[in-house]
Design a protein around this motif. Structure first.
Motif, short mmCIF file in Angstrom:
data_model
loop_
_atom_site.label_atom_id
_atom_site.label_comp_id
_atom_site.label_asym_id
_atom_site.label_seq_id
_atom_site.Cartn_x
_atom_site.Cartn_y
_atom_site.Cartn_z
N VAL A 29 3.92 4.91 1.71
CA VAL A 29 4.07 6.20 2.39
C VAL A 29 3.86 7.37 1.44
CG1 VAL A 29 5.55 5.25 4.18
CG2 VAL A 29 6.59 6.18 2.09
N VAL A 30 3.84 7.12 0.14
CA VAL A 30 3.48 8.11 -0.88
C VAL A 30 2.67 7.38 -1.94
CG1 VAL A 30 5.47 9.64 -0.51
CG2 VAL A 30 5.63 7.76 -2.16
N PRO A 31 1.81 8.09 -2.68
CA PRO A 31 0.99 7.40 -3.70
C PRO A 31 1.81 6.63 -4.71
CG PRO A 31 0.19 9.64 -3.33
CD PRO A 31 1.48 9.53 -2.58
N GLU A 32 2.96 7.17 -5.11
CA GLU A 32 3.80 6.53 -6.12
C GLU A 32 4.53 5.31 -5.57
OE1 GLU A 32 2.91 10.65 -6.80
OE2 GLU A 32 4.09 9.73 -5.17
N GLY A 33 4.41 5.08 -4.27
CA GLY A 33 5.06 3.94 -3.65
C GLY A 33 4.21 2.69 -3.64
N ARG A 34 2.98 2.77 -4.16
CA ARG A 34 2.12 1.60 -4.19
C ARG A 34 2.57 0.59 -5.25
NH1 ARG A 34 -3.42 4.54 -5.33
NH2 ARG A 34 -1.94 5.92 -6.39
N ILE A 35 2.42 -0.66 -4.94
CA ILE A 35 2.70 -1.71 -5.93
C ILE A 35 1.68 -1.64 -7.05
CG2 ILE A 35 3.01 -4.19 -6.31
CD1 ILE A 35 3.50 -4.37 -3.22
N THR A 36 0.41 -1.47 -6.67
CA THR A 36 -0.68 -1.33 -7.63
C THR A 36 -1.53 -0.13 -7.21
OG1 THR A 36 -2.48 -2.53 -6.53
CG2 THR A 36 -0.79 -3.87 -7.63
N PRO A 37 -2.36 0.40 -8.11
CA PRO A 37 -3.26 1.48 -7.71
C PRO A 37 -4.24 1.07 -6.62
CG PRO A 37 -3.05 1.40 -10.10
CD PRO A 37 -2.40 0.15 -9.56
N SER A 38 -4.36 -0.22 -6.33
CA SER A 38 -5.30 -0.72 -5.33
C SER A 38 -4.62 -1.05 -4.00
CB SER A 38 -6.01 -1.98 -5.86
OG SER A 38 -6.72 -1.69 -7.04
N ASP A 39 -3.41 -0.53 -3.80
CA ASP A 39 -2.67 -0.82 -2.57
C ASP A 39 -3.08 0.10 -1.43
OD1 ASP A 39 -1.27 -2.72 -3.96
OD2 ASP A 39 0.68 -2.10 -3.20
N ALA A 40 -2.77 -0.36 -0.21
CA ALA A 40 -3.02 0.43 0.99
C ALA A 40 -2.05 1.60 1.06
CB ALA A 40 -2.86 -0.46 2.22
#
Length: 355
Positions: free
Chosen positions: A60-71
């Motif tokens: 729901v925010v960019p910093e919430g991704r597991i990896t930079p390649s996440d949805a």
């Protein structure tokens, strides 16, 4: 007809069967946007006969991704990019869902096939956040979220749900499992706060309840809302089944329609007792103790096994993960094994199993 292929209705949504696709990260997005891979991946699972196809953890925010390649679902353009995927999945007769997520202290890592290691900011990563400055294993210590930041993330989940609705998703699932941010708040092993978001179960579950209320407020009343919970940390002193049942019971009053029961993920190296159907007892405990529908997941591979779990009323649906990666048409095959007649795509009729 078998229990596995009996229709299930939650609110105004009908699922053609109870063989569902669990959310599985693909680590193949660019800037949070889906690629052709996602259309083919999710589309093939819908074409394979699943009743529900749940999209992977979507930040729901960019910093919430597991990896930079996440949805991602933090901007309107992403919602528009998902429309062709949701349209295709629905066109195959499956219900399409999205898992709304924030990875917390487990964010900013490499995809698992690249080593699953922390990515420094200088290499495209970012500083992680958590309820308390407690690191995950030997990864860097996360920054503790302030109360205003927590309220901002509640709003991010709400906005993500609104975008998901615009994109055509029919089910929203809040990810509060597998050691990600909401799970980090729930577990006393990762939440050492002394303010309103820490301490007893009321405090540790407050963030999840607030997120649930925010999402339910914008999610249509005729569409189901799920929450995924890890039933245990598999570590003494951690989050456990009793607390999972308690929180699930509370969530019923906040508009949650089903708990997607899994386990683990909070502590690296936890000793997990893995065997076929090893998480099914957790699902049953939540179903019986909280009085709401649940799904079960984890080493459920055989059609007869999946059906018996439902017959025994240990769960209301089966989430399939690795098994449908190996065989995207598992539901069609399972129907054949169980003697059920289900529709096939006309383009694939010539490949249908015959008795």
């Amino acid at each position: 007809m078998s229990r596995l292929f009996a229709e299930l209705k939650l609110r105004g949504t009908s699922f053609r069967n109870r063989a569902w696709v669990a959310p599985m990260c693909q680590y193949s997005s660019v800037g949070g946007y889906p690629q052709d891979w996602h259309l083919v991946h999710l589309g093939s699972l819908a074409r394979g006969g699943a009743g529900l196809v749940m999209q992977e953890a979507t930040a729901v925010v960019p910093e919430g991704r597991i990896t930079p390649s996440d949805a991602g679902i933090w901007e309107d353009g992403q919602a528009q990019a998902y429309e062709r995927i949701t349209s295709f999945v629905r066109g195959q007769g499956a219900v399409v869902g999205i898992q709304l997520s924030h990875a917390g202290r487990k964010a900013s890592t490499q995809p698992p096939w690249e080593g699953d290691e922390y990515v420094e900011a200088a290499s495209g990563g970012w500083e992680t956040v958590a309820p308390s400055p407690v690191a995950f294993g030997d990864w860097p210590e996360p920054a503790e979220l302030g109360a205003d930041e927590i309220r901002g993330l509640v709003e991010a989940f709400r906005a993500g749900a609104q975008r998901a609705l615009a994109a055509g998703y029919e089910v929203a699932e809040i990810h509060a499992a597998h050691g990600y941010l909401l799970h980090q708040f729930l577990s006393p092993l990762s939440n050492h706060r002394t303010d309103e978001y820490g301490g007893d179960l009321d405090g540790r579950s407050r963030f999840l309840v607030q997120v649930t209320d925010a999402v339910r407020a914008v999610w249509p009343q005729d569409r189901p809302l799920f929450v995924r919970l890890s039933a245990t940390d598999w570590v003494d002193g951690g989050w456990d089944v009793e607390e999972t049942v308690d929180v699930s019971r509370r969530l019923v009053g906040h508009g949650v329609d089903l708990v997607d029961v899994t386990s683990g993920g909070l502590v690296p190296g936890a000793r997990i007792e893995v065997e076929p159907g090893y998480q099914v007892p957790f699902a049953r405990a939540v179903r019986e103790g909280a009085g709401l529908p649940v799904s079960a997941v984890g080493l459920i591979t055989a059609p007869e096994q999946a059906d018996q779990i439902l017959v025994d009323r240990s769960a209301d649906a089966i989430m399939l993960a690795r098994e449908v990666l190996r065989n995207p048409t598992w539901p069609l095959w399972a129907a054949h094994v169980l003697g059920d007649q289900v529709p096939w795509p006309p383009q694939y009729q010539r490949g249908r199993w015959r008795r």
